[in-house]
Motif scaffolding. Structure first.
Motif, mmCIF file in Angstrom:
data_model
loop_
_atom_site.group_PDB
_atom_site.id
_atom_site.type_symbol
_atom_site.label_atom_id
_atom_site.label_comp_id
_atom_site.label_asym_id
_atom_site.label_seq_id
_atom_site.Cartn_x
_atom_site.Cartn_y
_atom_site.Cartn_z
ATOM 1 N N HIS A 157 -0.546 9.263 5.278
ATOM 2 C CA HIS A 157 -1.063 7.922 4.987
ATOM 3 C C HIS A 157 0.067 6.982 4.566
ATOM 4 O O HIS A 157 0.057 5.799 4.917
ATOM 5 C CB HIS A 157 -2.107 8.009 3.871
ATOM 6 C CG HIS A 157 -3.422 8.568 4.329
ATOM 7 N ND1 HIS A 157 -4.592 7.853 4.277
ATOM 8 C CD2 HIS A 157 -3.751 9.770 4.849
ATOM 9 C CE1 HIS A 157 -5.587 8.579 4.744
ATOM 10 N NE2 HIS A 157 -5.091 9.760 5.089
ATOM 11 N N ASP A 173 -11.123 12.800 -0.577
ATOM 12 C CA ASP A 173 -10.451 12.137 0.542
ATOM 13 C C ASP A 173 -8.942 12.299 0.400
ATOM 14 O O ASP A 173 -8.430 12.727 -0.628
ATOM 15 C CB ASP A 173 -10.835 10.655 0.616
ATOM 16 C CG ASP A 173 -10.439 9.889 -0.631
ATOM 17 O OD1 ASP A 173 -9.230 9.797 -0.900
ATOM 18 O OD2 ASP A 173 -11.335 9.403 -1.335
ATOM 19 N N ALA A 174 -8.240 11.956 1.469
ATOM 20 C CA ALA A 174 -6.798 12.215 1.520
ATOM 21 C C ALA A 174 -6.028 11.444 0.459
ATOM 22 O O ALA A 174 -4.980 11.877 -0.004
ATOM 23 C CB ALA A 174 -6.261 11.864 2.909
ATOM 24 N N ASP A 175 -6.533 10.275 0.065
ATOM 25 C CA ASP A 175 -5.812 9.461 -0.906
ATOM 26 C C ASP A 175 -5.916 10.014 -2.323
ATOM 27 O O ASP A 175 -5.038 9.794 -3.144
ATOM 28 C CB ASP A 175 -6.358 8.026 -0.905
ATOM 29 C CG ASP A 175 -5.955 7.285 0.358
ATOM 30 O OD1 ASP A 175 -5.286 7.898 1.203
ATOM 31 O OD2 ASP A 175 -6.317 6.110 0.490
ATOM 32 N N ARG A 181 0.821 -1.207 0.000
ATOM 33 C CA ARG A 181 0.000 0.000 0.000
ATOM 34 C C ARG A 181 0.854 1.255 0.000
ATOM 35 O O ARG A 181 0.527 2.240 -0.677
ATOM 36 C CB ARG A 181 -0.912 -0.012 1.242
ATOM 37 C CG ARG A 181 -1.730 1.245 1.489
ATOM 38 C CD ARG A 181 -2.726 1.473 0.392
ATOM 39 N NE ARG A 181 -3.664 2.520 0.748
ATOM 40 C CZ ARG A 181 -4.457 3.137 -0.113
ATOM 41 N NH1 ARG A 181 -4.409 2.797 -1.392
ATOM 42 N NH2 ARG A 181 -5.291 4.071 0.270
ATOM 43 N N SER A 182 1.955 1.247 0.710
ATOM 44 C CA SER A 182 2.821 2.415 0.745
ATOM 45 C C SER A 182 3.399 2.709 -0.632
ATOM 46 O O SER A 182 3.514 3.873 -1.041
ATOM 47 C CB SER A 182 3.938 2.229 1.768
ATOM 48 O OG SER A 182 4.680 1.050 1.506
ATOM 49 N N ALA A 220 1.843 5.926 7.667
ATOM 50 C CA ALA A 220 1.090 4.889 8.388
ATOM 51 C C ALA A 220 1.198 3.537 7.689
ATOM 52 O O ALA A 220 1.295 2.487 8.347
ATOM 53 C CB ALA A 220 -0.378 5.306 8.499
ATOM 54 N N ALA A 221 1.203 3.544 6.351
ATOM 55 C CA ALA A 221 1.324 2.284 5.610
ATOM 56 C C ALA A 221 2.699 1.658 5.815
ATOM 57 O O ALA A 221 2.823 0.426 5.939
ATOM 58 C CB ALA A 221 1.070 2.533 4.122
ATOM 59 N N THR A 231 -1.290 15.701 3.332
ATOM 60 C CA THR A 231 -1.905 14.612 4.092
ATOM 61 C C THR A 231 -1.612 13.239 3.518
ATOM 62 O O THR A 231 -1.484 12.261 4.262
ATOM 63 C CB THR A 231 -3.427 14.832 4.160
ATOM 64 O OG1 THR A 231 -3.694 16.151 4.631
ATOM 65 C CG2 THR A 231 -4.090 13.813 5.069
ATOM 66 N N ILE A 232 -1.492 13.103 2.215
ATOM 67 C CA ILE A 232 -1.285 11.778 1.643
ATOM 68 C C ILE A 232 0.009 11.153 2.153
ATOM 69 O O ILE A 232 0.110 9.926 2.307
ATOM 70 C CB ILE A 232 -1.298 11.849 0.100
ATOM 71 C CG1 ILE A 232 -1.352 10.431 -0.479
ATOM 72 C CG2 ILE A 232 -0.102 12.619 -0.444
ATOM 73 C CD1 ILE A 232 -1.584 10.394 -1.988
ATOM 74 N N TRP A 233 1.005 11.982 2.486
ATOM 75 C CA TRP A 233 2.250 11.438 3.008
ATOM 76 C C TRP A 233 2.100 10.931 4.441
ATOM 77 O O TRP A 233 2.844 10.041 4.873
ATOM 78 C CB TRP A 233 3.369 12.477 2.903
ATOM 79 C CG TRP A 233 3.737 12.735 1.475
ATOM 80 C CD1 TRP A 233 3.269 13.725 0.672
ATOM 81 C CD2 TRP A 233 4.612 11.948 0.667
ATOM 82 N NE1 TRP A 233 3.798 13.608 -0.587
ATOM 83 C CE2 TRP A 233 4.639 12.534 -0.626
ATOM 84 C CE3 TRP A 233 5.397 10.823 0.902
ATOM 85 C CZ2 TRP A 233 5.405 12.009 -1.665
ATOM 86 C CZ3 TRP A 233 6.170 10.298 -0.142
ATOM 87 C CH2 TRP A 233 6.159 10.893 -1.398
ATOM 88 N N LEU A 238 0.696 4.406 -2.834
ATOM 89 C CA LEU A 238 0.480 5.807 -2.500
ATOM 90 C C LEU A 238 1.675 6.669 -2.884
ATOM 91 O O LEU A 238 1.504 7.815 -3.320
ATOM 92 C CB LEU A 238 0.186 5.946 -1.004
ATOM 93 C CG LEU A 238 -1.145 5.369 -0.509
ATOM 94 C CD1 LEU A 238 -1.265 5.516 1.000
ATOM 95 C CD2 LEU A 238 -2.317 6.042 -1.203
#
Length: 449
Positions: free
Chosen positions: A26, A420-422, A4-5, A29-30, A22-24, A8
């Motif tokens: 996520h 959304d953030a993604d 997933r990382s 977290a991945a 914000t996407i970074w 993204l």
């Protein structure tokens, strides 16, 4: 399945999303979820293949400053977790960041792109306001408009589309390279803007995404260098005395096909055997619009932001919806203006807040189907406009809707969404603000059921 990382990282790097966004978070977290200890070499190779070694990243000139930021961000993640920073996360192997141009290519993974492409690629600026215009970069309203049309293809299917304020072409490229099997593509798509540099990028970006075979890296390098040089020369020649609000006339690119009836219309793709599929770029100043090709539906995103342009924008919408040849100024024709205000009962703002809506939205959608009547049936013969508005200013949006009603038009809320953030991959990511798509029409005929 790809980590997933890595997925993204690919999306964020190709779209040049700053590492502060914000996407970074996520991605961080991945990374944490996938590895609690020092990752093996194959995972580092996957990260590199998803980012700086990505074939798509190498197919067009990217922003070297952003590439360096991404590598530094990755190195910092390894240090924060106490992992040994791999030699691959060093800056020495990356292009230098000196003398970086204002414009570079971004790829929006998952948006359009046609068969075999990971997404659509656009040449654009990394800043919000560049060279006295907001049109050189993608704004998030364009993504909501494109997504909404993709979910409601009957809005443009088989119809002649005119997009106002098309900018660098995100919405147009997404719609034109995301065909659906259920509905036919637009009969014609004319993307318009006013600023001459914006139009140059718009024409190039649509050509880039519709070209078969794809344009080569060498041609992209040459085009980027040529436009960068033009921007620099124009900036050097600017003085306070020669700056004004009058748009510079745009000349269609050399060798492009044009129509004698529409001098500033440059054809990107010719119509097919049945006369459908025309794609063109055209200069349109809302304050003094030229003669326009026939239009069935108007699209626009993020065009409601400047008070001085609200009245000419609404006037142009009304003229197109009425099928008129020339706009008339409501201030110069008060009797006709009064008639419009009386007719436009569906958009009245009396007793309402300026940014209120007339229909209740549930789950982000209205009870009425977009582009249709109250029974959800698409009325092909009726012109309509759909505008995606980002509520940066409640007051400006309210004034726009007030002007729509004042000029005798009806408006209704067709859709509301937030990114959304993604998927919010744009320079100004306003996930916390709803983006609303309004449908604007002439008043309903009271005798039509």
């Amino acid at each position: 399945m790809a980590d997933r990382s890595c997925e993204l990282i690919t999306r964020a790097l190709l779209a040049s999303v700053d590492t502060s966004r914000t996407i970074w978070v996520h991605i961080d977290a991945a990374l944490h979820a996938s590895h609690q200890e020092q990752p093996p070499q194959h995972f580092i190779d996957e990260i590199l293949d998803a980012s700086v070694r990505n074939p798509c990243a190498l197919a067009a000139p990217r922003d070297p400053r952003h590439l360096r930021k991404v590598v530094l961000w990755l190195a910092e993640q390894w240090r924060t977790r106490g992992w040994k920073v791999p030699k691959e996360f060093q800056l020495e192997s990356l292009p230098a960041a000196e003398n970086t141009p204002d414009l570079f290519y971004k790829t929006y993974v998952g948006w359009g792109g046609g068969a075999g492409a990971p997404g659509m690629t656009l040449l654009e600026s990394g800043g919000g306001i560049t060279h006295h215009t907001t049109g050189l970069t993608t704004w998030c309203g364009a993504a909501v408009l494109a997504e909404w049309v993709a979910n409601n293809p009957m809005v443009v299917a088989g119809r002649r589309v005119l997009e106002l304020g098309a900018g660098v072409g995100f919405s147009a490229a997404a719609m034109l390279t995301s065909p659906t099997q259920e509905q036919p593509p637009p009969a014609a798509y004319i993307a318009t803007d006013c600023h001459h540099h914006v139009l140059t990028l718009l024409h190039h970006n649509l050509t880039l995404n519709l070209a078969e075979p794809p344009l080569k890296r060498s041609s992209l390098d040459a085009f980027q260098a040529r436009v960068t040089r033009q921007l620099e020369e124009e900036r050097a020649a600017e003085t306070e005395e020669n700056q004004n609000d009058e748009p510079q006339v745009w000349s269609p690119p050399e060798g492009s096909t044009s129509d004698p009836d529409y001098p500033t219309l440059a054809v990107v793709r010719e119509a097919g055997p049945q006369g459908h599929g025309l794609v063109g770029v055209m200069q349109v100043d809302w304050r003094s619009p030229p003669r326009l090709p026939p239009v069935d539906v108007i699209l626009a995103a993020d065009v409601v932001y400047c008070r001085q342009l609200l009245r000419p924008l609404v006037t142009l919408l009304r003229v197109i919806l009425e099928g008129s040849e020339e706009p008339d100024d409501p201030q110069q024709n008060p009797e006709k203006d009064n008639e419009r205000q009386t007719a436009g009962n569906g958009g009245s703002l009396e007793g309402k807040e300026h940014d209120s809506e007339e229909e209740t939205v549930a789950d982000g959608r209205t009870s009425r189907e977009p582009g249709g009547d109250r029974n959800g049936e698409v009325r092909r013969g009726r012109r309509e406009a759909f505008l995606a508005c980002t509520r940066r200013s409640h007051e400006t949006l309210g004034l726009f809707l007030q002007e729509v009603a004042r000029q005798g038009l009806q408006y209704s809320l067709a859709y509301q969404a937030t990114l959304d953030a993604d998927t919010a991959l744009f320079v100004y990511n306003e996930m916390h603000l709803p983006i609303k798509v309004y449908r604007i029409t002439l008043p309903e005929d009271p005798f039509v059921t």
